[in-house]
Design an enzyme around this catalytic site. Structure first.
Site, mmCIF file in Angstrom:
data_model
loop_
_atom_site.group_PDB
_atom_site.id
_atom_site.type_symbol
_atom_site.label_atom_id
_atom_site.label_comp_id
_atom_site.label_asym_id
_atom_site.label_seq_id
_atom_site.Cartn_x
_atom_site.Cartn_y
_atom_site.Cartn_z
ATOM 1 N N HIS A 13 -25.723 46.402 -15.000
ATOM 2 C CA HIS A 13 -24.337 46.562 -14.516
ATOM 3 C C HIS A 13 -23.770 45.156 -14.304
ATOM 4 C CE1 HIS A 13 -21.296 48.879 -11.907
ATOM 5 N NE2 HIS A 13 -20.856 47.633 -12.024
ATOM 6 N N ASN A 41 -14.019 47.249 -17.352
ATOM 7 C CA ASN A 41 -12.776 47.251 -16.551
ATOM 8 C C ASN A 41 -11.992 45.952 -16.706
ATOM 9 O OD1 ASN A 41 -14.804 45.920 -15.040
ATOM 10 N ND2 ASN A 41 -13.790 46.362 -13.088
ATOM 11 N N HIS A 135 -18.821 55.071 -10.960
ATOM 12 C CA HIS A 135 -18.572 54.408 -9.676
ATOM 13 C C HIS A 135 -18.288 55.541 -8.697
ATOM 14 C CE1 HIS A 135 -16.848 51.007 -7.155
ATOM 15 N NE2 HIS A 135 -16.668 52.106 -6.440
ATOM 16 N N ALA A 257 -12.493 42.435 -4.435
ATOM 17 C CA ALA A 257 -13.863 42.932 -4.202
ATOM 18 C C ALA A 257 -14.793 42.425 -5.291
ATOM 19 C CB ALA A 257 -13.854 44.454 -4.180
HETATM 20 O O1 DOR Z 1 -16.976 44.822 -5.838
HETATM 21 C C1 DOR Z 1 -16.695 45.259 -6.940
HETATM 22 N N1 DOR Z 1 -16.149 44.477 -7.905
HETATM 23 N N2 DOR Z 1 -16.922 46.545 -7.213
HETATM 24 C C2 DOR Z 1 -16.529 47.124 -8.350
HETATM 25 O O2 DOR Z 1 -16.743 48.289 -8.504
HETATM 26 C C3 DOR Z 1 -15.768 46.364 -9.351
HETATM 27 C C4 DOR Z 1 -16.039 44.936 -9.245
HETATM 28 C C5 DOR Z 1 -15.064 44.102 -10.020
HETATM 29 O O3 DOR Z 1 -14.799 44.429 -11.177
HETATM 30 O O4 DOR Z 1 -14.567 43.109 -9.490
HETATM 31 ZN ZN ZN Z 2 -19.163 47.004 -11.117
#
Ligand code: DOR
Ligand code: ZN
Length: 337
Positions: A13, A41, A135, A257
């Protein structure tokens, strides 16, 4: 000196992004891992064969001379059907499903989990043997989001018994228990969720570089995850969820995040497993289990890790890594491929 030799380490991942960021971070994973499952993504997300092939090409260019295989994923859309997926089946290792808006760049994800709406796509994936990565968080209270999603995982696991479903980056002891009830459920665990709890993120001064989705949970959750990883639970794989964001997006009101762990992942895992007297289980956690679950045969690579300390850089390009500016107890001695 203590050492461990890992064969074909895999990160199941990984976020590599695109453009300059891709060029900064891809070599860091490509050096130490034999392959990685690449998250789709981007903006816009990877939703067809042409985008996927072009992205794979950019990743290989950025990875340079390192023998490294990007295992590609598509961003799940309920519209996918057998005719669309069949010609792509050889090129994709999995499809990643995001609930709409739950995390970074997931706006085009799924709203509402109605099995009948998802049926054509998930039946096609079952038939074609394409695993579904999820997710798994609801839109509920942040500490309960993953736990609330477990019944959805279970409903999907029962409705599509031939579909392999990977519960991504699990953080909650309740998710681990679900693995035992369904033969077709698997899970990834990150490095940071083996190390930190919510206290490390918000218990003292706010630590933006430890803020991620799903958020780190309680000590007993971390303990359960550690137990599964250290004992090489056969349905659990390492997936770093290394998610780089530029420093200005992390040290900001409205912190993005993601924890950037790629450059330290293997040394810190070795240190952690050694500290618990479980070094012999690391090969399973970072490679063997994933090879079995995904039925993949990654490029040959031998990574030797030793208990010689290393100083972690403050930044890689614009990105601040886990343990920035600190010394960690283990390092990579050499890589052969
Ligand atoms: O903390 C995260 N960052 N969780 C995710 O599910 C996506 C990821 C990101 O793409 O920055
Ligand atoms: Zn992720």
């Amino acid at each position: 000196m203590t050492e461990v030799i890992l064969h074909e380490p895999l990160d199941m991942h990984l976020h590599l992004r695109d453009g300059d960021m891709l060029r900064t971070v891809a070599p860091l994973s490509a050096r130490s891992f034999s392959g990685a499952l690449i998250m789709p993504n981007l903006v816009p997300p990877i939703t067809d064969g042409e985008m996927l092939r072009a992205y794979r090409h950019r990743i290989l260019e950025a990875a340079g001379e390192n023998c490294f295989k990007p295992y590609m994923t598509l961003f799940f859309k309920p519209e996918y059907d057998f005719d669309f997926l069949a010609p792509l089946a050889e090129e994709i290792t999995a499809i990643k499903l995001y609930p709409a808006g739950i995390t970074t760049n997931s706006e085009g994800g799924v709203s509402g989990f109605d099995v009948e709406t998802l049926r054509p796509a998930l039946e096609a994936m079952s038939e074609l043997g394409i695993p579904l990565c999820i997710h798994g968080e609801t839109g509920g209270f942040v500490l309960d989001r993953e736990r609330e999603f477990v019944p959805i995982y279970e409903e999907l696991a029962v409705a599509f018994p031939e579909l392999s479903i990977v519960m991504e980056h699990i953080t909650d002891a309740v998710s681990l228990e679900a693995l035992e009830r369904h033969p077709n459920l698997y899970a990834t665990i990150t490095l940071h969720h083996l190390l930190i709890t919510l206290d490390d993120v918000v218990g003292g001064m706010l630590q933006p570089h430890l803020f991620c989705k799903p958020i780190a949970k309680r000590p007993e959750d971390r303990q359960a995850l550690l137990h599964a990883a250290l004992n090489a639970h056969p349905k659990v794989m390492f997936g770093s969820d290394s998610a780089p964001h530029p420093r200005h997006a992390k040290e900001a009101p409205g912190c993005a995040a993601g924890v950037f762990t790629a450059p330290v992942a293997l040394p810190v895992l070795a240190e952690l497993f050694a500290r618990h007297g479980k070094l012999e289980k690391l090969q399973h956690f970072v490679s063997t289990n994933a090879r079995e679950i995904y039925q993949i045969d990654p490029p040959v690579k031998k990574v030797r890790l030793v208990d010689t300390p290393m100083q972690v850089p403050e930044k890689y390009g614009e990105v601040v890594p886990l343990f920035a500016g600190r010394e960690i107890g283990w390092s990579i001695a050499d890589v052969e491929c």
